[in-house]
Write an enzyme that holds these catalytic residues in place. Structure first.
Site, PDB file in Angstrom:
ATOM      1  N   CYS A  97       0.813  -1.261   0.047  1.00 41.20           N
ATOM      2  CA  CYS A  97       0.000   0.059  -0.069  1.00 41.20           C
ATOM      3  C   CYS A  97       0.915   1.346  -0.025  1.00 41.20           C
ATOM      4  O   CYS A  97       2.087   1.152  -0.866  1.00 41.20           O
ATOM      5  CB  CYS A  97      -0.868   0.028   1.250  1.00 41.20           C
ATOM      6  N   ALA A  99       2.287   2.746   2.891  1.00 37.92           N
ATOM      7  CA  ALA A  99       3.223   2.936   4.090  1.00 37.92           C
ATOM      8  C   ALA A  99       3.524   1.304   4.517  1.00 37.92           C
ATOM      9  O   ALA A  99       4.477   1.050   5.084  1.00 37.92           O
ATOM     10  CB  ALA A  99       2.582   3.648   5.293  1.00 37.92           C
ATOM     11  N   GLY A 100       2.763   0.421   3.836  1.00 44.96           N
ATOM     12  CA  GLY A 100       2.979  -0.914   4.019  1.00 44.96           C
ATOM     13  C   GLY A 100       2.499  -1.448   5.460  1.00 44.96           C
ATOM     14  O   GLY A 100       3.086  -2.242   5.979  1.00 44.96           O
ATOM     15  N   SER A 102      -1.354  -0.923   6.903  1.00 46.28           N
ATOM     16  CA  SER A 102      -2.586  -1.174   6.951  1.00 46.28           C
ATOM     17  C   SER A 102      -3.391  -1.850   5.797  1.00 46.28           C
ATOM     18  O   SER A 102      -3.698  -3.148   6.112  1.00 46.28           O
ATOM     19  CB  SER A 102      -3.264   0.279   7.216  1.00 46.28           C
TER      20      SER A 102
END
EC number: 3.1.3.48
Length: 313
Positions: A97, A99-100, A102
């Site tokens: 995603c 930021a990795g 959520s």
């Protein structure tokens, strides 16, 4: 995770199990590191995110924001098939995603849950062990729990999932003042049903709703939001409804496909029998009060004196 002088550098991606990586947009953009890790496929879980290397890797995109009210569970079947196919054929996949933390972690957790028959907590713990910074938002965590309750089968045939979708319709209505696409309960007159609780029109005997369509509640004042996850009298979470108070003069049900206006976006309307047009009740997405004093949102209300109820012996 790399420790520096007085600071910590988070890895852009981490391998969770053999061939499955979770990472950030920075990881997706770094072609050299992707090749070094042997990545063959990329699953992007972000809103309006164009692939950085469309000619070098095979992509799948899920267009979604990192917001608790987003419906991410609807994509689990598709993302699990994609991820499973890659790994079963010897490939390596990055789920990312922005930021990795959520969206990507949620989708990876859903895959692990189905593959290894895990609970939501077990799947998140597996990912967190390799990538400590993950932090799915509260709505996504609830949907992972729902995924477990659904036995990893996201289907509108299941009342629990339909009620989740209706709860999203309520939030959409509160935010925008209109009703989105409604997934309604199946018309029992079109089904071959086993012996079960069934409500028929008192005038023409047409089958209207089954026990699975009834939204039960405890009597008394107060607000009751139509939800797929309620608490019992002891405060314990349960996906099941409360026992219906027989003193209530109405039954509250989920929207049914035979109800007029359901698919036309009407906020409120009468509920009439689809066969004889007898008036049965009314619905309102803003809610209505039961005779017991409970305010129920949304309200799909059928008067008990307009239907006959049969129960299995």
């Amino acid at each position: 995770m790399i420790e520096g002088k007085g600071f910590v550098i988070q890895n852009t991606m981490d391998q969770i199990v053999e061939g499955l990586y979770v990472g950030s947009a920075m990881a997706e953009s770094d072609a050299a590191k992707l090749r070094e890790a042997g990545i063959t496929h990329i699953l992007s879980v972000a809103r309006h995110y164009p692939p950085s290397h469309p000619n070098d890797f095979i992509y799948m995109s899920v267009d979604i924001d990192d917001l608790p009210e987003e419906n991410i569970i609807q994509f689990f079947t598709e993302t699990n098939i994609f991820t499973g196919s890659v790994l079963e054929n010897g490939g390596r996949v990055l789920v990312h995603c922005m930021a990795g933390q959520s969206r990507s972690a949620t989708v990876a957790a859903a895959y692990l849950m189905q593959r290894d028959t895990l609970t939501a907590e077990e799947a998140i713990a597996t990912i967190k062990d390799k990538r400590p910074q993950i932090h799915p938002n509260s709505g996504f965590l609830d949907q992972l729990q729902l995924y477990y309750d659904l036995n990893y089968d996201v289907s509108t045939d299941k009342a629990l999932y339909r009620r989740f979708l209706i709860s999203h319709n309520v939030e959409h209505f509160k935010e925008y003042g209109n009703v989105g696409t409604v997934v309604a309960g199946l018309d029992p007159s079109k089904q071959t049903l086993p012996a079960q609780r069934l409500m028929r029109c008192k005038k023409c005997r047409r089958a209207l709703i089954t026990g699975a369509n009834v939204i039960d509640h405890q009597a008394g004042a107060g607000q009751l939001a139509f939800s797929y996850n309620k608490r019992n009298a002891n405060g314990v979470d349960t996906p099941h409804a409360f026992p219906q108070n027989r003193a209530c003069s109405s039954l509250f049900v989920e929207p049914m496909e035979w109800m007029d206006g359901i698919r036309d976006g009407l906020v409120e309307n009468k509920i009439n029998c689809p066969k004889c047009d007898a008036k049965l009740g009314s619905y309102n997405w803003s809610g209505a009060q039961c005779s017991c004093g409970k305010w129920i949102t949304p309200s799909f209300q059928i008067h008990r004196n307009r239907v006959d109820e049969t129960r299995p012996i």
